[in-house]
Design a protein around this motif. Structure first.
Motif, short mmCIF file in Angstrom:
data_model
loop_
_atom_site.label_atom_id
_atom_site.label_comp_id
_atom_site.label_asym_id
_atom_site.label_seq_id
_atom_site.Cartn_x
_atom_site.Cartn_y
_atom_site.Cartn_z
N ASP A 292 0.84 -1.21 0.00
CA ASP A 292 0.00 0.00 0.00
C ASP A 292 0.88 1.26 0.00
N ASP A 293 1.16 1.83 1.17
CA ASP A 293 1.90 3.09 1.21
C ASP A 293 3.41 2.84 1.28
N ALA A 294 4.18 3.82 0.78
CA ALA A 294 5.63 3.79 0.97
C ALA A 294 5.95 4.29 2.38
N LEU A 295 7.14 3.95 2.87
CA LEU A 295 7.51 4.35 4.24
C LEU A 295 7.62 5.88 4.36
N GLY A 296 8.24 6.52 3.39
CA GLY A 296 8.35 7.98 3.43
C GLY A 296 6.98 8.64 3.43
N GLU A 297 6.06 8.03 2.66
CA GLU A 297 4.69 8.52 2.61
C GLU A 297 4.05 8.43 4.00
N ALA A 298 4.30 7.33 4.71
CA ALA A 298 3.75 7.17 6.06
C ALA A 298 4.30 8.24 6.99
N PHE A 299 5.61 8.54 6.86
CA PHE A 299 6.19 9.63 7.66
C PHE A 299 5.52 10.96 7.30
N ASP A 300 5.35 11.20 5.99
CA ASP A 300 4.76 12.47 5.56
C ASP A 300 3.32 12.61 6.05
N LYS A 301 2.55 11.50 6.01
CA LYS A 301 1.16 11.57 6.45
C LYS A 301 1.09 11.74 7.97
N THR A 302 1.98 11.07 8.68
CA THR A 302 2.02 11.26 10.13
C THR A 302 2.32 12.72 10.46
N ALA A 303 3.25 13.30 9.72
CA ALA A 303 3.58 14.72 9.94
C ALA A 303 2.36 15.59 9.72
N LYS A 304 1.61 15.28 8.69
CA LYS A 304 0.41 16.07 8.38
C LYS A 304 -0.61 15.95 9.50
N ILE A 305 -0.83 14.70 9.95
CA ILE A 305 -1.80 14.44 11.03
C ILE A 305 -1.40 15.21 12.29
N LEU A 306 -0.10 15.29 12.54
CA LEU A 306 0.38 15.96 13.76
C LEU A 306 0.58 17.46 13.55
N GLY A 307 0.25 17.95 12.35
CA GLY A 307 0.37 19.38 12.10
C GLY A 307 1.80 19.85 12.00
N LEU A 308 2.69 18.96 11.55
CA LEU A 308 4.12 19.33 11.51
C LEU A 308 4.53 19.93 10.18
N GLY A 309 3.62 19.95 9.22
CA GLY A 309 3.94 20.59 7.95
C GLY A 309 4.77 19.73 7.03
#
Ligand code: KG4
Ligand code: ZN
Length: 394
Positions: free
Chosen positions: A164-181
């Motif tokens: 499904d998702d790439a690992l970097g994508e998971a980091f990027d989505k987690t950042a978005k969820i946490l409001g980290l930009g």
């Protein structure tokens, strides 16, 4: 000595580099420039393909000229021009490839169309001349998460990929969820360093499964649920809060800048205490990702046969915690561990020039045609069996 000019434009970095390979095997980055588009994409929380393509158009040729100027060289001095020809955002890839074609035509130089993933896969050999084939490579970036047996230039056996998702994508989505930009990976890593990795129970998808494939979509959804639960707890709309400290609440306010759409979590003197912090979510996410990476890589090593080293490349290889965990796995398996310096992990043109040099050095080298078409998809191992998953992308 051979000298190659490399051009990279597959995502949100425009880059040019000059790399040489001496008769003695010495590899030298004579000059390199990278123009990041972070500022252009930040307001959108991710890469906007159209904005990226336009920015590449504006920057690529001045960047090439500046890179040649830095090295005090001209187009006549290079032996070949290598450019990323895919996979990636097709508009950007076309800009870099067309520019390389124009330079090849104007300078009467061979064109080498490089698979961006091959650039990542061979980049460890630019940094470490002692690295011999075959090696097991974890290639983890924003668009890919694969385990490959790198057997030679142009010879890749894919042992695993993400369903499904790439690992970097998971980091990027987690950042978005946490409001980290944006960009997210480095921000999650920084915040994770201040959190408790055991504070938030998160799933480890596919842990222990017989094949070495990855899955990160469920982990990302669990991060979203953890964040929602935190918002509800702080707002006092459920009973989940209470097990925390005032420092946890302070961390919420101090270490995060909530995006405008998110409620201010720490306003109000009577808000219930939070069960965990954003930093705890980041740390727990990163630990879950590491546990998956190590388990899956261990499984791939079992399937890989003999290899000279465990190697990591791609943007996620810039993550120190992931590097350290892989280094531990390599030591446990009695293998060398090789990770390129951080600047060679994220997208750059030196790895493209280097892949060009590797190709140029092959006995049967033939330049690519000026008709070579940019490829939005371009698997390194075309024979790899397709994986079954909810949203297979790689
Ligand atoms: O290789 P790359 O620069 O571009 C692609 O080809 O995708 O990789 C970019 C990805 C992004 O998802 C970014 O968040 C991730 O690599 N990344 C990191 C770190 N630095 C970059 N992920 C985790 N920790 C990091 N320090
Ligand atoms: Zn990349």
């Amino acid at each position: 000595m051979r000298l190659v000019l490399g051009i990279e434009s597959s995502c949100d970095e425009t880059a040019a580099a000059l790399v040489s390979l001496g008769a003695d095997g010495a590899r030298t980055i004579l000059a390199q420039r990278i123009a990041s588009q972070d500022e252009e994409h930040r307001p959108y929380g991710g890469v906007v393909p159209e904005i990226a393509a336009r920015a590449h158009v504006e920057r690529v040729m001045p960047l090439v000229a500046a890179t040649l100027g830095d090295a005090g060289l001209g187009l006549a001095d290079v032996d070949a021009i290598a450019a990323t020809a895919g996979p990636g955002l097709i508009g950007g890839v076309m800009v870099g490839l067309v520019s390389a074609k124009a330079l090849a035509m104007a300078g009467d130089k061979p064109l080498i169309a490089i698979n961006h993933l091959e650039g990542h896969a061979l980049s460890p050999r630019l940094a470490d001349p002692a690295l011999e084939f075959p090696y097991l490579l974890l290639l983890a970036s924003g668009g890919h998460c694969q385990l490959l047996r790198v057997e030679g230039v142009g010879q890749y056996r894919r042992l695993a990929t993400t369903i499904d998702d790439a690992l970097g994508e998971a980091f990027d989505k987690t950042a978005k969820i946490l409001g980290l930009g944006y960009p997210g990976g480095p921000a999650v890593e920084r915040l994770a360093a201040t959190g408790n990795a055991r504070a938030v129970p998160l799933p480890r998808p596919l842990l222990g499964s017989a094949d070495p494939n990855f899955s990160f979509a469920g982990l990302k959804s669990a991060v979203l649920r953890a964040k929602d639960a935190l918002v509800r707890a702080v707002a006092g709309t459920d009973g989940a809060g209470g097990a925390s400290t005032s420092s946890a609440r302070a961390a919420l306010g101090k270490t995060n800048s909530p995006s405008p759409a998110q409620p201010e979590l720490v306003e109000g003197s009577h808000a219930p205490l939070a069960p965990y912090t954003h930093a705890d979510i980041a740390a727990s996410f990163q630990q879950a990702a590491i546990d998956c990476v190590i388990d899956r890589t261990r499984r791939a090593l079992e399937a890989a046969g003999e290899v000279t080293a465990l190697v990591v490349a791609g943007g996620v290889a810039a993550n120190q915690a992931i590097r350290a965990a892989l280094e531990g796995l390599a030591a446990e398996q009695g293998l060398r561990f090789v990770a390129p310096p951080m600047a060679l992990c994220t997208d750059n043109a030196a790895m493209i020039a280097w892949a060009g040099l590797e190709r140029l050095g092959q006995g049967d080298f033939a330049p690519d045609s000026l008709d070579f078409a940019a490829r939005p998809r371009w698997p390194l191992d075309p024979d790899a069996a397709p994986v079954r998953g909810a949203g297979v992308k790689a």
